[in-house]
Motif scaffolding. Structure first.
Motif, PDB file in Angstrom:
ATOM      1  N   GLU A 174       0.836  -1.207   0.000  1.00 44.68           N
ATOM      2  CA  GLU A 174       0.000   0.000   0.000  1.00 44.68           C
ATOM      3  C   GLU A 174       0.867   1.252   0.000  1.00 44.68           C
ATOM      4  N   LEU A 217       3.779   1.530  -1.193  1.00 47.27           N
ATOM      5  CA  LEU A 217       4.375   1.653  -2.525  1.00 47.27           C
ATOM      6  C   LEU A 217       3.363   2.129  -3.563  1.00 47.27           C
ATOM      7  N   HIS A 218       2.084   2.003  -3.233  1.00 47.14           N
ATOM      8  CA  HIS A 218       1.027   2.348  -4.196  1.00 47.14           C
ATOM      9  C   HIS A 218       0.409   3.718  -3.909  1.00 47.14           C
ATOM     10  N   LEU A 219       0.830   4.343  -2.812  1.00 47.45           N
ATOM     11  CA  LEU A 219       0.178   5.597  -2.386  1.00 47.45           C
ATOM     12  C   LEU A 219       0.229   6.690  -3.445  1.00 47.45           C
TER      13      LEU A 219
END
Lengths: 248, 222
Positions: free
Chosen positions: B58, B60-62
């Motif tokens: 998560e 890394l995906h923000l």
């Protein structure tokens, strides 16, 4: 849409959840937009027939917007269709809405509200909450605004019609963005401390956490890409070390 | 590591739901890596481990924004597979790091399939009503959502097999110690959270207030 029966309004709202269902590079969400509008058009022009097909065809072209804020445009256009507004006027109106609804949604939802809600979930998990508490709090907080935008957006659009621009300008969206952004920044600060918490008392881990903060601040927008490149390098290094170690 | 058939079927069906939630229907954010990985872990009986890898994915995906026609890595189905595979492993930092790296590859594969599906959707839906009028258009719209569901099912099937093989292949030759792998995971999470703060308008005073609250909470808890 106030002139439409409740059944039509509910069907339109439910269909709007699938507005991106046939997303494509030619019409973007145009097909989904027409799909969402069909219950209202069927109510106006009958269940079948040329009049209905012509009306649906008018809305099948290129359209784009933030998916949640698209309900605002759906409501407004349904009102204009009910008022028998000239198709050319409706087309110009849709064209004018496209950019502003997309930009509003991107700034409020994607860039602010979603990171804020995610950070609430992350902070809870990093703080030691049971797994489901973090997940439920994130989903509940995020979807509270998501569903509000969809439902109120449809209502707002259907009441405002051509006056939508003025209504959107008066809506307290920018203050909401500012407040959510402040809360999200505070949550990010809290999450960084909690993520580095196991480091307390271990100088090496403290050094790594501090270096990571500096790295994140310096690299900023390119952090993900840079980390992926670093991870690729780490993988090669780790495998070389492992192979050399095994060989020895 | 092997999954029972009912568990595997549950995983891939959930993968379909996650893929659809990502774009086609709802966007309730079940497709966020945090949620998808946690539920993936829950399906194999280890939700806490799913949440652990979900947390790293998560962060890394923000910064990934699904704006307009942009091509972006797809986090959901990859996270389902990651949560399930990590849930079936010993909860250590090394397998966590190895799986995060493998999941990033899967995310790009997922993003490419989204791109291909959008091209396919362009062929399915013309600019105007064609065969069967309005009903035909409605049917094709639902078919597109069905294709997206199947895409998620396939991605999680492939992802689960890929990540299992990836971990099985890399872990025996992984030369970094558990401690170094753990430090890398902490570094990734902290760096990504800091960059998220920059993307949120970098309101330093508010970040400082959050950090002080965190330090006080840690002190009171110690």
């Amino acid at each position: 849409m106030n002139r439409y029966p409740i059944g039509v309004r509910v069907r339109t709202l439910l269909r709007s959840f699938s507005i991106q269902g046939s997303w494509n590079y030619e019409t973007l969400i145009g097909t989904g937009y027409a799909f969402s509008l069909v219950p209202a058009l069927r109510h106006l022009y009958g269940p079948t027939g040329d009049e209905l097909e012509n009306a649906v065809n008018r809305h099948l072209g290129l359209f784009n917007s933030h998916p949640y804020f698209a309900t605002v445009a759906i409501g407004a256009v349904a009102k204009l269709e009910a008022d028998r507004t000239e198709p050319a006027v409706i087309n110009r109106f849709k064209l004018a809405l496209r950019g502003s609804l997309g930009s509003l949604g991107d700034r409020l939802i994607w860039s602010t509200w979603r990171p804020m809600a995610v950070l609430v979930g992350l902070v809870l998990l990093l703080g030691g909450a049971t797994w489901w508490i973090g997940i439920v709090c994130f989903l509940a907080l995020y979807n509270s605004l998501h569903l509000t935008v969809r439902v109120l957006g449809l209502r707002m659009g259907s009441r405002a019609g051509l006056e939508l621009g003025r209504v959107l300008r008066e809506a307290p969206i920018q203050p909401l963005i500012d407040r959510a952004s402040r809360v999200a920044c505070a949550l990010a600060g809290l999450a960084v401390v909690l993520a580095a918490a196991p480091a307390s008392g271990d100088p090496e881990q403290v050094a790594v956490a501090v270096a990571a903060v500096v790295f994140g601040l310096l690299v900023s927008l390119h952090t993900r890409r840079t980390i992926i490149l670093l991870l690729a390098a780490v993988t090669i290094l780790a495998l070389l070390m492992g192979l050399v170690g095994n060989g020895a | 590591m092997e999954f029972d058939w009912p568990v595997f079927v549950g995983l891939i069906l959930f993968g379909g739901v996650v893929a659809v939630d990502g774009t086609s229907f709802g966007q309730f954010m079940i497709s966020r890596p945090l949620v998808a990985a946690t539920i993936g872990g829950w399906i194999v009986g280890e939700p806490a481990q799913g949440a652990t890898i979900g947390l790293v994915l998560e962060t890394l995906h923000l910064g990934v924004l699904p704006v307009g026609a942009a091509k972006y890595p797809e986090g959901g189905p990859a996270a389902v597979a990651a949560g399930a595979v990590y849930g079936a492993m010993v909860p250590l930092a090394t397998p966590l790091l190895v799986l995060v790296i493998g999941t990033l590859i899967l995310e790009y594969l997922g993003g490419e399939t989204v791109h291909l599906m959008r091209i396919l959707n362009g062929r399915i839906h013309g600019g105007e009503l064609t065969a069967n009028g309005v009903k035909g258009m409605e049917r094709r719209h639902l078919v597109s959502i069905g294709i997206d569901f199947c895409r998620g099912v396939v991605l999680v099937s492939i992802g689960t097999v890929f990540l299992t093989a990836w971990a099985g292949l890399l872990l025996p030759f992984w030369g970094l110690s558990e401690r170094v792998s753990g430090l890398l995971v902490v570094g990734i999470v902290v760096a990504m959270l800091t960059s998220a703060f920059r993307n949120l308008g970098a309101k330093y005073w508010f970040a400082a207030i959050g950090a002080v609250i965190g330090l006080v909470a840690l002190y009171l808890n110690s």
